[in-house]
Design an enzyme around this catalytic site. Structure first.
Site, PDB file in Angstrom:
ATOM      1  N   LYS A 138       1.921  -2.862   6.104  1.00  0.00           N
ATOM      2  CA  LYS A 138       2.047  -2.712   4.805  1.00  0.00           C
ATOM      3  C   LYS A 138       3.767  -2.318   4.580  1.00  0.00           C
ATOM      4  O   LYS A 138       4.172  -2.796   3.691  1.00  0.00           O
ATOM      5  CB  LYS A 138       1.062  -1.677   4.165  1.00  0.00           C
ATOM      6  N   TYR A 158      -2.156  -0.670  10.427  1.00  0.00           N
ATOM      7  CA  TYR A 158      -2.218  -0.981   9.034  1.00  0.00           C
ATOM      8  C   TYR A 158      -0.854  -0.678   8.353  1.00  0.00           C
ATOM      9  O   TYR A 158      -0.434  -1.168   7.576  1.00  0.00           O
ATOM     10  CB  TYR A 158      -3.412  -0.201   8.440  1.00  0.00           C
ATOM     11  N   SER A 161       0.900  -1.208  -0.124  1.00  0.00           N
ATOM     12  CA  SER A 161       0.044  -0.115   0.214  1.00  0.00           C
ATOM     13  C   SER A 161       0.776   1.239  -0.156  1.00  0.00           C
ATOM     14  O   SER A 161       2.071   1.234   0.339  1.00  0.00           O
ATOM     15  CB  SER A 161      -0.810  -0.008   1.438  1.00  0.00           C
TER      16      SER A 161
END
Length: 271
Positions: A161, A157, A144
């Site tokens: 990533k 998160y 991401s």
């Protein structure tokens, strides 16, 4: 120039029931690849598999699997073998995020996030890499844009990533000379179910959305290039942002990201 012989491929795609995963399935089936579609929502997988088989005359197998399982690699490998299949390539696409101040987050939900976003790609890569190497296939791990900067209010998160990006780039180096193509794919804001799962549009800070088809086109163009590098970012503006982020001091970047992810900023802009 298309370098891949897709008709010789049987590709596992996790998170294949919607969004980028479903778009990968469509694009690869159109190129003649056979597919193993993995997600929790079996009905949606079966429907997609049936549509792709009828339209493209390929074989698509749906496997329902909870990617939070602590033994997900062993379980998927067994399911694939039991189905009489042999995977030649793998796309670790499944993932989800959470949004909010870390101190307020549900620890159980964070553990699930780490399981899906980190543990599953590692275990599945480990389980299937021997087969991928033997077939000279490919491994794509979806990271991401959050991998490139600290991400306040999405701290876990962003960290997962960043792990996926580093892990995959390391595999790229380790597997050079094997005939296997490995790279991390980093989308930015994309029109998928991501925000719905997170529970707020603040997760993408009002950014302009790319489509899943855009992201997959970037990935397959990179896959088919003459000498694919260890990672690729989808979208010109995202590539520029990542480059600028490398130049600015970390203090500046994390302060800017804290402002960008502030729900009050978007509420004021929409007032």
């Amino acid at each position: 120039m298309q370098r891949q012989n897709y008709r010789a491929q049987t590709v596992i795609i996790t998170g294949a029931s919607s969004g980028i995963g479903a778009s990968f399935a469509q694009a690869l089936a159109a190129r003649g690849a056979n597919l193993i579609l993995v997600a929790r929502r079996f009905d949606r997988l079966q429907q997609l598999a049936g549509e792709l088989e009828q339209r493209y005359q390929i074989t698509a197998t749906a496997i329902a699997l909870d990617l939070t399982s602590p033994h997900v690699g062993v379980e998927l490998k067994k399911a694939v073998v039991d189905a009489g299949l042999e995977a030649t390539s793998l796309i670790n696409n499944a993932g989800f995020g959470t949004f909010g101040e870390f101190v307020d987050e549900d620890p159980a939900r964070l553990s699930q996030e780490i399981a899906v976003d980190v543990v599953a790609p590692v275990q599945l890569s480990s389980a299937f890499l021997p087969d991928i190497i033997a077939a000279r296939g490919f491994l794509i791990n979806v990271a991401s844009m959050a991998a490139y900067t600290p991400t306040p209010r999405m701290a876990v998160y962003g960290a997962t990533k960043a792990f996926v990006l580093s892990f995959t780039e390391s595999l790229w180096a380790e597997l050079r000379g094997t005939g296997v193509t490995v790279f991390a794919l980093s989308p930015g804001a994309t029109s998928t179910e991501f925000n719905a799962v997170v529970g707020t549009d603040d997760a993408t800070a009002g950014a302009r959305m790319r489509t899943p088809a855009d992201v997959v086109a970037t990935a397959l163009s990179h896959l088919e290039s003459r000498n694919p590098g260890p990672s690729v970012i989808d979208g010109r503006s995202n590539r520029v942002a990542a480059s600028l982020g490398r130049l600015a001091p970390r203090r500046t970047i994390v302060t800017m990201m804290h402002r960008l992810t502030d729900p009050a900023r978007r509420a004021g802009a929409n007032a």
